[in-house]
Design a protein around this motif. Structure first.
Motif, PDB file in Angstrom:
ATOM      1  N   THR A 217      30.113  -3.335 -14.654  1.00 27.07           N
ATOM      2  CA  THR A 217      31.362  -2.606 -14.401  1.00 27.07           C
ATOM      3  C   THR A 217      31.740  -1.712 -15.579  1.00 27.07           C
ATOM      4  OG1 THR A 217      32.617  -4.497 -15.256  1.00 27.07           O
ATOM      5  CG2 THR A 217      32.283  -4.377 -12.868  1.00 27.07           C
ATOM      6  N   LYS A 335      29.276   1.017 -14.556  1.00 28.92           N
ATOM      7  CA  LYS A 335      30.520   1.390 -13.871  1.00 28.92           C
ATOM      8  C   LYS A 335      30.399   1.268 -12.357  1.00 28.92           C
ATOM      9  CE  LYS A 335      33.238   3.930 -17.182  1.00 28.92           C
ATOM     10  NZ  LYS A 335      34.183   5.042 -17.381  1.00 28.92           N
ATOM     11  N   ARG A 339      30.381  -6.813 -11.391  1.00 32.61           N
ATOM     12  CA  ARG A 339      29.393  -7.269 -12.373  1.00 32.61           C
ATOM     13  C   ARG A 339      28.576  -8.378 -11.716  1.00 32.61           C
ATOM     14  NH1 ARG A 339      29.724 -11.683 -15.924  1.00 32.61           N
ATOM     15  NH2 ARG A 339      28.247 -11.582 -17.683  1.00 32.61           N
ATOM     16  N   GLY A 464      33.277   2.423  -9.853  1.00 34.27           N
ATOM     17  CA  GLY A 464      33.785   1.455  -8.894  1.00 34.27           C
ATOM     18  C   GLY A 464      33.101   1.494  -7.557  1.00 34.27           C
ATOM     19  N   GLU A 487      33.184  -7.203  -5.967  1.00 36.08           N
ATOM     20  CA  GLU A 487      34.073  -6.961  -7.099  1.00 36.08           C
ATOM     21  C   GLU A 487      34.382  -8.268  -7.818  1.00 36.08           C
ATOM     22  OE1 GLU A 487      37.478  -4.590  -6.109  1.00 36.08           O
ATOM     23  OE2 GLU A 487      36.417  -3.586  -4.498  1.00 36.08           O
TER      24      GLU A 487
END
Length: 487
Positions: A217, A335, A339, A464, A487
């Protein structure tokens, strides 16, 4: 279930670059945890070394601050920290000169295991190796640990190997890849080779495809200068993802022995076919587009014209009997939406469904989670409970290490902790051999050369997201889809 702790022999471990970020975040706090666990004998010593002038008291204060910053309060206490600090020493040395080396030589003992951790840039590997011998510090039984990047192409990797070989035998060199120290990665070998359940199905007849995902992320952050010379291919695919692919695809070694395991991994790398241009997607994260929004990759590295990728997805094929025709999809990027590091073995559908075209039909998937929440999940089809006919639904057979091993066993050692203890034991199973590194670069270099020759620019993707749209199409055109990055 409580994990067993097996102490290692007494040792002197010298950490070159002891004031650097890796030592502060991982190596030194990890050694403290092994000390608290009872794995490090009381007679062992940890010797920090760097250019920074510092006495032993200053180094101990530095390590105490690192332990406080990077370990949860539940995993440390004042008494154990004080006892651990008593084992620390410090010698300032000049890697390119002779300053400090006589003092280090006088400190090292000959009657214990000697290990030297090169937590420095690759440009200093040769200097450190040469001076350890010139000053009579290293012995035929000494071990050195070298961090990645181990070269940036085949030529530089060969040069590094040759430089180290001038001073150390291959059996003394431990090329560390922290992914191989993760508990779940090692459990992958146990699942395959200690159970008869999976190995008969672990081939092209039963496996539709394999997905390996390492998603982050965060952006490049403070690593921009290094990362822009590297990119996702060199930084992640050539080493981390390649090692995971090898463990999935390799043949059973004749025994769990360092060279036997690495021989089989090397065969996989040699069997990898060249990647076609249409089977690879490179991406680069965009910025927020508004004042005060998160910067783009180009802004992070300070080069608006950069063509370095922060994301890569590719399809690989292995040309051998076991895997002929089964694609391996690899992707990694920064990004992204979540993760996660995951290996997914997607099995083929049943040859004939006796239930007809049941809506919601899914393949069986063995998902191996490396982070976060290490564990394994096998999805299977069952009858949906209740009346109303035979309706099928997918359920997981889930094994989270935190749940399966209980409170004591869930405190799994960090990868660096395990790997450093393996160095002290002299066990190279989870470390890369020189010919492995060179073979991986031999496969990677033509891919990089091809896109550089074409002048390809990475595809933009939003922070994202799951990456560039082209990466979705990479699987879509094969009638498949990526597993969701949560997420």
């Amino acid at each position: 279930m409580v994990s067993r702790v097996i102490p290692v022999d007494p040792f002197d471990l010298v950490v070159f670059g002891a004031t650097g970020d890796l030592a502060r975040r991982k190596i030194l706090p990890g050694l403290y945890r092994r000390f608290v666990a009872g794995q490090i004998p009381e007679t062992s010593r940890i010797i920090g070394s760097a250019r920074t002038e510092m006495d032993a008291a200053g180094f101990r204060a530095f390590v105490a601050e690192a332990i406080e910053e990077f370990l949860d309060v539940k995993k440390r206490d004042a008494d154990s920290v004080a006892r651990f600090l008593d084992h620390l020493h410090y010698v300032a040395v000049d890697a390119k000169g002779d300053g400090g080396w006589p003092e280090l030589a006088a400190l090292i003992r000959r009657d214990v295991v000697q290990a030297y951790y090169f937590s420095v840039g690759p440009s200093l590997f040769g200097d450190l190796a040469e001076r350890l011998h010139r000053h009579g510090i290293a012995t035929p039984n000494s071990r050195i640990v070298v961090e990645k990047p181990f070269g940036r192409d085949l030529a530089s990797a060969k040069t590094l190997n040759a430089t180290l070989a001038e001073h150390f035998d291959e059996s003394q060199i431990y090329r560390i890849d922290h992914y191989l120290g993760k508990e779940t990665v090692q459990n992958l070998m146990a699942v395959r080779f200690a159970n008869i359940l999976f190995e008969p199905l672990w081939n092209a007849r039963h496996v539709d495809h394999v997905q390996i995902t390492v998603a982050e992320t965060v952006g490049v952050g403070g690593r921009g200068a290094y990362y822009d010379k590297s990119g996702a291919m060199r930084d992640m695919v050539q080493n981390h993802l390649m090692q995971l692919l090898c463990l999935i695809a390799m043949e059973p070694p004749y025994r769990f022995d360092p060279d036997a395991v690495r021989d089989e991994k090397l065969k996989v790398i040699h069997a990898l076919l060249p990647v076609e241009p249409d089977d690879i997607v490179r991406g680069q994260y965009r910025g927020g587009g508004k004042k005060g929004a998160a910067p783009s990759y180009a802004e992070d590295v300070g080069d608006p014209a950069t063509r370095t990728e922060s994301y890569i997805a590719l399809k690989a094929h292995i040309a051998n009997w076991r895997w002929k025709g089964t694609p391996f999809y690899l992707r990694t990027g920064k990004k992204l939406r979540g993760r996660a590091s995951e290996i997914a073995i997607v099995f083929k559908e049943v040859p004939h469904s006796i239930f007809g075209d049941e809506e919601g039909w899914r393949e069986n998937v063995l998902a191996i989670r490396l982070q976060p929440n290490e564990g394994m999940n096998l999805s299977v089809m069952i009858k949906e409970p209740g009346p109303g006919g035979m309706r099928l639904t997918e359920v997981p057979l889930d094994m989270s290490f935190a749940e399966a091993l209980g409170e004591d066993g869930a405190d799994i050692p960090d990868a660096y902790e395990r790997l450093i203890m393996d160095v002290i034991r002299g066990n190279q199973t989870l470390f890369m051999r020189g010919d492995e590194v060179e073979a991986a670069w031999a496969w990677t270099d033509p891919i990089i050369a091809a896109w550089e020759a074409r002048g390809d620019r990475p595809k933009g993707y939003d922070p994202g997201s799951s990456g560039p749209e082209d990466a979705l199409m990479l699987l879509h055109r094969d009638g498949r889809r990526w597993r969701e990055i949560r997420e």
